[in-house]
Design a protein around this motif. Structure first.
Motif, PDB file in Angstrom:
ATOM      1  N   PRO A 118       0.645  -0.980   0.646  1.00 33.77           N
ATOM      2  CA  PRO A 118       0.527   0.154  -0.102  1.00 33.77           C
ATOM      3  C   PRO A 118       1.048   0.929  -0.424  1.00 33.77           C
ATOM      4  O   PRO A 118       2.164   1.467   0.391  1.00 33.77           O
ATOM      5  N   MET A 119       0.229   2.024  -0.847  1.00 33.13           N
ATOM      6  CA  MET A 119       0.962   3.708  -0.646  1.00 33.13           C
ATOM      7  C   MET A 119       0.315   4.469   0.426  1.00 33.13           C
ATOM      8  O   MET A 119      -0.753   4.058   1.186  1.00 33.13           O
ATOM      9  N   ARG A 149      -1.038   7.540  -8.195  1.00 33.43           N
ATOM     10  CA  ARG A 149      -1.441   6.440  -8.010  1.00 33.43           C
ATOM     11  C   ARG A 149      -1.109   7.575  -6.486  1.00 33.43           C
ATOM     12  O   ARG A 149      -2.740   7.040  -4.978  1.00 33.43           O
ATOM     13  N   ALA A 150      -0.774   8.273  -6.441  1.00 34.84           N
ATOM     14  CA  ALA A 150      -1.053   9.446  -5.062  1.00 34.84           C
ATOM     15  C   ALA A 150      -2.310   9.867  -4.866  1.00 34.84           C
ATOM     16  O   ALA A 150      -3.198   9.900  -4.547  1.00 34.84           O
ATOM     17  N   VAL A 153      -4.976   7.549  -4.439  1.00 28.55           N
ATOM     18  CA  VAL A 153      -5.899   7.446  -3.110  1.00 28.55           C
ATOM     19  C   VAL A 153      -6.538   8.117  -2.284  1.00 28.55           C
ATOM     20  O   VAL A 153      -7.309   8.091  -1.454  1.00 28.55           O
ATOM     21  N   GLU A 156      -9.848   8.676  -3.320  1.00 33.61           N
ATOM     22  CA  GLU A 156     -10.929   7.558  -2.332  1.00 33.61           C
ATOM     23  C   GLU A 156     -11.396   7.671  -1.276  1.00 33.61           C
ATOM     24  O   GLU A 156     -12.544   7.437  -0.571  1.00 33.61           O
ATOM     25  N   ALA A 203       3.083  11.106   0.489  1.00 37.66           N
ATOM     26  CA  ALA A 203       2.530  10.374  -0.117  1.00 37.66           C
ATOM     27  C   ALA A 203       3.904   9.833  -0.882  1.00 37.66           C
ATOM     28  O   ALA A 203       4.868   9.786  -1.515  1.00 37.66           O
ATOM     29  N   ASN A 205       5.923   5.815  -0.990  1.00 36.56           N
ATOM     30  CA  ASN A 205       5.171   4.086  -1.589  1.00 36.56           C
ATOM     31  C   ASN A 205       5.754   2.816  -0.912  1.00 36.56           C
ATOM     32  O   ASN A 205       7.088   3.272  -0.151  1.00 36.56           O
ATOM     33  N   GLU A 224      -3.632   3.320   1.185  1.00 37.38           N
ATOM     34  CA  GLU A 224      -4.330   2.789   0.458  1.00 37.38           C
ATOM     35  C   GLU A 224      -4.914   1.696   0.591  1.00 37.38           C
ATOM     36  O   GLU A 224      -4.360   0.580   1.302  1.00 37.38           O
ATOM     37  N   SER A 225      -6.479   1.191   0.048  1.00 41.35           N
ATOM     38  CA  SER A 225      -7.225   1.026   0.976  1.00 41.35           C
ATOM     39  C   SER A 225      -6.266  -0.714  -0.143  1.00 41.35           C
ATOM     40  O   SER A 225      -6.400  -0.358  -1.483  1.00 41.35           O
ATOM     41  N   SER A 228      -7.885  -0.670  -4.300  1.00 38.35           N
ATOM     42  CA  SER A 228      -6.909  -0.169  -5.235  1.00 38.35           C
ATOM     43  C   SER A 228      -6.976  -0.526  -6.654  1.00 38.35           C
ATOM     44  O   SER A 228      -6.362  -1.628  -5.926  1.00 38.35           O
ATOM     45  N   TYR A 230      -4.331  -0.744  -7.666  1.00 32.76           N
ATOM     46  CA  TYR A 230      -2.524  -1.268  -8.202  1.00 32.76           C
ATOM     47  C   TYR A 230      -2.369  -3.085  -7.060  1.00 32.76           C
ATOM     48  O   TYR A 230      -1.428  -3.297  -6.384  1.00 32.76           O
TER      49      TYR A 230
END
Length: 274
Positions: A118-119, A149-150, A153, A156, A203, A205, A224-225, A228, A230
């Motif tokens: 998770p990020m 990706r950030a 997040v 979301e 954010a 990684n 991050e859930s 995601s 990812y």
């Protein structure tokens, strides 16, 4: 002259036959049925290998032998799967798989979720996301993949809203609503842990967080859930998507034993994605 032409025609015919046989062999290999008692699974070294070793033990109890093949890059596991040298692989998220299929004209499909690295959103100034004030500076990875990706997040979590149709290459130009009026500062992803004190929040990684001694589960103020895009997946050739042996492997992966191993071994830096 006629004799020479016949010889050339004969050689050309042999070459064509050889080419067709070669193509047929590769196609047949890629289309082979999966052994109901044994499958060959490709993984990358590290967490995917460690976890699948536990999966193999669970699968063995269900009568399925799992042979592991470990790779050190991200291309060969998919190439080997497409060519029939593997029955399954487990190491990638769907955006990567989609890009691989497009670039290599393959037909590999995701069939079961595995894990998420998770990020997280971190801060040295605030202990919860609710404390972060309006107008705060936000350290955002400057590369398209991690930056997008950030942003997802944050979306979301209801903090920002991206323009309709924004995809996995979204950038700050796609931010339509910004409820906390964050001032986004784009930074090199690998350097953000060292620059965390220079911004209000950032954010990071998982791999860079761990390298800096930061634990995603304990130290993040927003994580991050597993919804995601990812999250990582088990992948197979399209023709094997509904194969009962594959389903047995997925059941073994999604077992309580595997979940417990992930939670105890990785302590939140890797989380079950199912």
């Amino acid at each position: 002259m006629k004799k020479k032409n016949k010889i050339l025609l004969g050689l050309a015919s042999l070459t064509l036959v050889a080419a067709l046989v070669g193509c047929g062999t590769k196609e047949d290999k890629g289309s082979q049925a999966i052994n109901e008692n044994k499958i060959v699974v490709g993984v990358t070294s590290g967490p995917h290998e460690q976890i699948t070793e536990v999966v193999a033990k669970v699968a063995k109890e269900k009568g399925l032998e799992v042979e592991l093949k470990t790779f050190s890059d991200y291309v060969l596991p998919n190439t080997s799967l497409a060519e029939g040298d593997l029955d399954v692989n487990s190491y990638q998220h769907k955006p990567f798989l989609d890009a691989f299929n497009k670039d290599h004209k393959t037909d590999l499909v995701p069939v079961g979720k595995t894990i998420l690295n998770p990020m997280g959103i971190y801060s040295e100034k605030y202990k919860s996301f609710d404390e972060v004030p309006d107008g705060a500076t936000f350290g955002l990875p400057n590369d398209p993949t991690n930056g997008a990706r950030a942003l997802f997040v944050l979306q979301e979590a209801g903090i920002i809203k991206l323009k309709e149709g924004a995809d996995l290459t979204a950038s700050i130009r796609d931010v339509e609503e910004n409820k906390k009026n964050f001032k986004f500062i784009e930074l090199e992803a690998a350097q953000i842990p060292k620059q965390l004190s220079e911004v209000d929040v950032a954010a990071i990684n998982t791999n860079f967080a761990l390298d800096a001694g930061i634990n995603p589960k304990k130290d993040s103020i927003l994580l991050e859930s597993t919804d995601s895009p990812y999250v990582n997946y088990i992948a197979v050739r399209a023709e094997n998507e509904d194969d009962p042996t594959i389903k047995k492997f997925i059941e073994a992966y999604h077992s309580d034993e595997v979940r417990k191993f992930i939670e105890e071994e990785f302590k939140g830096s890797v989380i079950p994605g199912w």
